[in-house]
Design a protein around this motif. Structure first.
Motif, mmCIF file in Angstrom:
data_model
loop_
_atom_site.group_PDB
_atom_site.id
_atom_site.type_symbol
_atom_site.label_atom_id
_atom_site.label_comp_id
_atom_site.label_asym_id
_atom_site.label_seq_id
_atom_site.Cartn_x
_atom_site.Cartn_y
_atom_site.Cartn_z
ATOM 1 N N MET A 149 0.747 -1.199 -0.022
ATOM 2 C CA MET A 149 -0.005 0.040 -0.045
ATOM 3 C C MET A 149 0.994 1.246 -0.086
ATOM 4 S SD MET A 149 -1.615 2.684 1.294
ATOM 5 C CE MET A 149 -0.895 2.939 2.866
ATOM 6 N N ARG A 150 0.644 2.388 -0.777
ATOM 7 C CA ARG A 150 1.294 3.600 -0.975
ATOM 8 C C ARG A 150 0.408 4.607 -0.993
ATOM 9 N NH1 ARG A 150 4.575 0.364 0.531
ATOM 10 N NH2 ARG A 150 6.533 -0.260 -0.622
ATOM 11 N N ILE A 151 0.694 5.736 -0.405
ATOM 12 C CA ILE A 151 -0.327 6.967 -0.599
ATOM 13 C C ILE A 151 0.261 7.522 -1.801
ATOM 14 C CG2 ILE A 151 -0.633 9.105 0.469
ATOM 15 C CD1 ILE A 151 -0.366 7.656 3.347
ATOM 16 N N THR A 152 -0.664 7.917 -2.675
ATOM 17 C CA THR A 152 -0.658 8.497 -3.935
ATOM 18 C C THR A 152 -0.543 10.159 -3.823
ATOM 19 O OG1 THR A 152 -2.766 7.951 -4.455
ATOM 20 C CG2 THR A 152 -0.846 6.560 -5.206
ATOM 21 N N SER A 153 -1.558 10.409 -2.942
ATOM 22 C CA SER A 153 -1.566 11.985 -3.065
ATOM 23 C C SER A 153 -2.515 12.566 -1.671
ATOM 24 C CB SER A 153 -2.500 12.440 -4.078
ATOM 25 O OG SER A 153 -3.784 11.992 -4.093
ATOM 26 N N PRO A 188 7.968 5.166 1.931
ATOM 27 C CA PRO A 188 6.694 4.356 1.954
ATOM 28 C C PRO A 188 6.646 3.316 3.182
ATOM 29 C CG PRO A 188 7.253 4.445 -0.219
ATOM 30 C CD PRO A 188 8.409 4.954 0.677
ATOM 31 N N ASP A 189 7.522 2.634 3.450
ATOM 32 C CA ASP A 189 7.505 1.669 4.639
ATOM 33 C C ASP A 189 7.215 2.555 5.892
ATOM 34 O OD1 ASP A 189 7.342 -0.243 2.661
ATOM 35 O OD2 ASP A 189 9.294 -0.926 2.885
ATOM 36 N N ALA A 190 7.855 3.706 5.898
ATOM 37 C CA ALA A 190 7.858 4.178 7.229
ATOM 38 C C ALA A 190 6.447 4.660 7.630
ATOM 39 C CB ALA A 190 8.579 5.596 7.183
ATOM 40 N N LEU A 191 5.458 4.402 6.780
ATOM 41 C CA LEU A 191 3.906 4.855 7.324
ATOM 42 C C LEU A 191 3.327 3.504 7.403
ATOM 43 C CD1 LEU A 191 3.342 7.286 4.385
ATOM 44 C CD2 LEU A 191 4.352 7.738 6.662
ATOM 45 N N LEU A 192 3.978 2.403 7.554
ATOM 46 C CA LEU A 192 3.227 1.091 7.472
ATOM 47 C C LEU A 192 3.725 0.263 8.938
ATOM 48 C CD1 LEU A 192 3.779 -0.289 3.793
ATOM 49 C CD2 LEU A 192 2.106 1.363 4.996
ATOM 50 N N ASP A 193 2.902 -0.505 9.266
ATOM 51 C CA ASP A 193 3.056 -1.437 10.344
ATOM 52 C C ASP A 193 4.108 -2.483 9.870
ATOM 53 O OD1 ASP A 193 2.902 -3.738 12.209
ATOM 54 O OD2 ASP A 193 0.979 -3.241 12.868
ATOM 55 N N PRO A 194 5.249 -2.717 10.448
ATOM 56 C CA PRO A 194 6.280 -3.295 9.986
ATOM 57 C C PRO A 194 5.814 -4.937 10.007
ATOM 58 C CG PRO A 194 6.933 -2.601 12.003
ATOM 59 C CD PRO A 194 5.831 -1.653 11.626
ATOM 60 N N SER A 195 4.829 -5.405 11.058
ATOM 61 C CA SER A 195 4.373 -6.684 11.252
ATOM 62 C C SER A 195 3.326 -7.210 10.223
ATOM 63 C CB SER A 195 4.014 -6.829 12.547
ATOM 64 O OG SER A 195 2.844 -6.307 12.880
ATOM 65 N N THR A 196 2.677 -6.205 9.814
ATOM 66 C CA THR A 196 1.333 -6.484 8.900
ATOM 67 C C THR A 196 1.536 -6.006 7.472
ATOM 68 O OG1 THR A 196 0.163 -4.841 9.806
ATOM 69 C CG2 THR A 196 0.033 -6.646 10.946
ATOM 70 N N GLY A 197 2.310 -4.847 7.424
ATOM 71 C CA GLY A 197 2.412 -4.085 6.198
ATOM 72 C C GLY A 197 1.274 -3.249 5.896
ATOM 73 N N ASP A 198 0.238 -3.081 7.065
ATOM 74 C CA ASP A 198 -0.648 -2.358 6.866
ATOM 75 C C ASP A 198 -0.573 -0.743 7.158
ATOM 76 O OD1 ASP A 198 -2.587 -4.667 6.459
ATOM 77 O OD2 ASP A 198 -2.815 -4.857 8.599
ATOM 78 N N LEU A 199 -1.297 0.151 6.771
ATOM 79 C CA LEU A 199 -1.065 1.651 7.145
ATOM 80 C C LEU A 199 -1.295 1.649 8.535
ATOM 81 C CD1 LEU A 199 -0.746 4.500 5.973
ATOM 82 C CD2 LEU A 199 -3.443 4.735 5.996
ATOM 83 N N ASP A 200 -0.309 2.425 9.025
ATOM 84 C CA ASP A 200 -0.266 2.710 10.651
ATOM 85 C C ASP A 200 -0.515 4.099 10.914
ATOM 86 O OD1 ASP A 200 0.147 2.774 13.297
ATOM 87 O OD2 ASP A 200 1.851 1.564 13.513
ATOM 88 N N ASN A 240 1.299 9.867 11.801
ATOM 89 C CA ASN A 240 1.232 10.915 12.909
ATOM 90 C C ASN A 240 2.746 11.271 13.356
ATOM 91 O OD1 ASN A 240 0.817 12.290 15.762
ATOM 92 N ND2 ASN A 240 -1.061 12.460 14.862
ATOM 93 N N ALA A 241 3.615 10.254 13.548
ATOM 94 C CA ALA A 241 4.935 10.609 14.213
ATOM 95 C C ALA A 241 5.442 11.454 12.859
ATOM 96 C CB ALA A 241 5.541 9.368 14.518
ATOM 97 N N VAL A 242 5.506 10.908 11.618
ATOM 98 C CA VAL A 242 6.202 11.489 10.765
ATOM 99 C C VAL A 242 5.628 13.028 10.491
ATOM 100 C CG1 VAL A 242 6.064 11.676 7.933
ATOM 101 C CG2 VAL A 242 6.495 9.536 9.376
ATOM 102 N N MET A 243 4.062 13.243 10.605
ATOM 103 C CA MET A 243 3.815 14.678 10.322
ATOM 104 C C MET A 243 4.458 15.307 11.554
ATOM 105 S SD MET A 243 -0.026 14.475 9.125
ATOM 106 C CE MET A 243 -0.738 13.334 10.194
ATOM 107 N N PHE A 244 4.724 15.031 12.687
ATOM 108 C CA PHE A 244 5.294 15.865 13.887
ATOM 109 C C PHE A 244 6.853 16.020 13.815
ATOM 110 C CE2 PHE A 244 3.659 17.760 17.514
ATOM 111 C CZ PHE A 244 4.501 17.990 18.475
ATOM 112 N N LYS A 245 7.377 15.384 12.818
ATOM 113 C CA LYS A 245 8.977 15.591 12.789
ATOM 114 C C LYS A 245 9.190 17.249 12.418
ATOM 115 C CE LYS A 245 10.571 11.092 11.262
ATOM 116 N NZ LYS A 245 10.974 10.207 10.127
ATOM 117 N N GLY A 246 10.136 17.685 13.282
ATOM 118 C CA GLY A 246 10.399 19.095 13.117
ATOM 119 C C GLY A 246 9.822 19.927 13.918
ATOM 120 N N GLU A 247 8.846 19.452 14.680
ATOM 121 C CA GLU A 247 7.933 20.209 15.389
ATOM 122 C C GLU A 247 8.284 20.284 16.809
ATOM 123 O OE1 GLU A 247 5.368 22.127 14.267
ATOM 124 O OE2 GLU A 247 5.608 21.583 12.275
#
Length: 386
Positions: free
Chosen positions: A1-5, A75-87, A92-99
């Motif tokens: 699964m990938r986020i395209t936009s 892309p893999d940074a947004l997924l649950d490493p155990s299931t490959g599902d969107l996490d 949320n942690a990615v969006m908070f980087k730099g804050e």
């Protein structure tokens, strides 16, 4: 699964009303669509999120900070490493980087709108209602068949007096609500006392009415209003003072025997924890109203619920602010006490699905994927081409 936009838009939510602090004649909200590369029924699976009433749209932060961070992430940074599902937690942690920590407010609204869309997308990818997804992860796996809701309104309106207030709130009772909420603090105490008395007389029982001062009062005024309100036996007395003035809230709790409610303007686990540590809130009678859509999204709200349990609070004492479908889903999945509803104001965000009328003060849950935005026609009209 990938986020395209990820796409966002500002929508109007204006109304010719005011509370003790805010004129809502220019109120706006942010809506967000997150599209994936998963195709079902010939279309990409897409998640939808939105912000709550009371805080303005935050498109600039969404466009310039939240969206670029997600789209630039591996892309893999947004997924649950155990299931490959969107996490959504990882997103949320990615969006908070730099804050920097602290300073919650506008950015929590921006991240919250995107986070809500991520949870909607995660539930759709799993083929589940959002309520079921959170029940499986953070509850007992069961979702409530229905959720207790109350009608929020009773704002100050141009030229409106006690009779127009009574007409509005009794109208909500006729729609199926059993409890209603009105505003105080935007008029002198004596006038507000007259307004409260008129509503209680019309609905027949003070325990069916909550009042909300929207943080307007200093300590002396909060105590004076508490003395005036006590004989009515209200459902609760909400946000008397500034949301971060825990000392004021604690002193009010020592002097007001009835139920208090607050939390809608606390946007992080740290702030909600300080309320429970220092705000004098009483788990046997008071209510917590943190708003998922304003608090960095369901991700941070779930953390708040889990954290409050460590302080001896049960989930039944949570009744989120916001009055919309996202909070209804979370209330059903997490086993919360209920949620607010805006049946007459803050459209198109306010209120629930077209096919779920309020009956006996409760709203039925439907087996729809995600949040169910697509089934709320006036809100979906803004998302349809996003």
């Amino acid at each position: 699964m990938r986020i395209t936009s990820i796409r966002e838009r500002e929508i109007p939510m204006a109304a010719e009303i005011r509370n003790a602090y805010v004129d809502f004649s220019t109120m706006t909200a942010s809506i967000v669509a997150v599209e994936s590369d998963v195709i079902r029924n010939g279309k990409p699976v897409t998640g939808y999120g939105f912000s709550s009433p009371g805080r303005y749209a935050q498109g600039e932060i969404i466009r310039n900070r939240a969206i670029p961070r997600v789209m630039k992430a591996e892309p893999d940074a947004l997924l649950d490493p155990s299931t490959g599902d969107l996490d959504p937690f990882r997103v949320n942690a990615v969006m908070f980087k730099g804050e920097k920590p602290g300073g919650h407010g506008d950015r929590s609204v921006a991240i919250g709108a995107v986070d809500a869309a991520m949870w909607d997308l995660a539930a759709k990818l799993a083929g589940q209602p959002l309520a079921k997804l959170v029940a499986d992860r953070f509850g007992n796996g069961e979702i409530a068949d229905s959720v207790w809701v109350y009608a929020a309104g009773g704002y100050y309106q141009p030229g409106g007096g006690p009779q127009s207030l009574v007409t509005e709130l009794t109208g909500y009772i006729e729609q199926g609500f059993e409890h209603v909420k009105m505003k105080i603090g935007g008029a002198p105490l004596a006038e507000d006392a007259e307004r409260v008395a008129a509503v209680v007389d019309a609905i027949g029982d003070g325990s069916r009415l909550a009042v909300d001062a929207n943080g307007r009062f200093d300590l002396d005024t909060a105590l004076a209003y508490g003395e005036m309100l006590a004989p009515f036996g209200l459902l609760w007395y909400e946000e008397a003072g500034d949301p971060l003035d825990y000392a004021l809230n604690a002193e009010l709790a020592r002097n007001y025997a009835g139920s208090l409610a607050t939390g809608e303007n606390l946007f992080s686990v740290q702030d909600s924890r300080n309320l429970l540590r220092y705000g004098g809130m009483r788990p046997d009678r008071d209510w917590l109203q943190m708003d998922p859509a304003l608090s960095y999204g369901p991700t941070e709200f779930i953390r708040m619920v889990l954290d409050a349990e460590q302080f001896g609070w049960t989930r039944e004492r949570f009744v989120p602010h916001g009055g919309h479908q996202l909070n209804l889903a979370l209330a059903a999945g997490l086993g919360l006490g209920g949620t607010e509803c805006y049946p007459g104001v803050f459209q198109p965000i306010g209120g629930f699905l077209d096919s779920t009328p309020v009956t006996g003060g409760r709203v039925q849950m439907l087996d729809l994927p995600g949040i169910g935005v697509e089934e709320k026609s006036n809100l979906w009209a803004h998302f349809a081409d996003l």
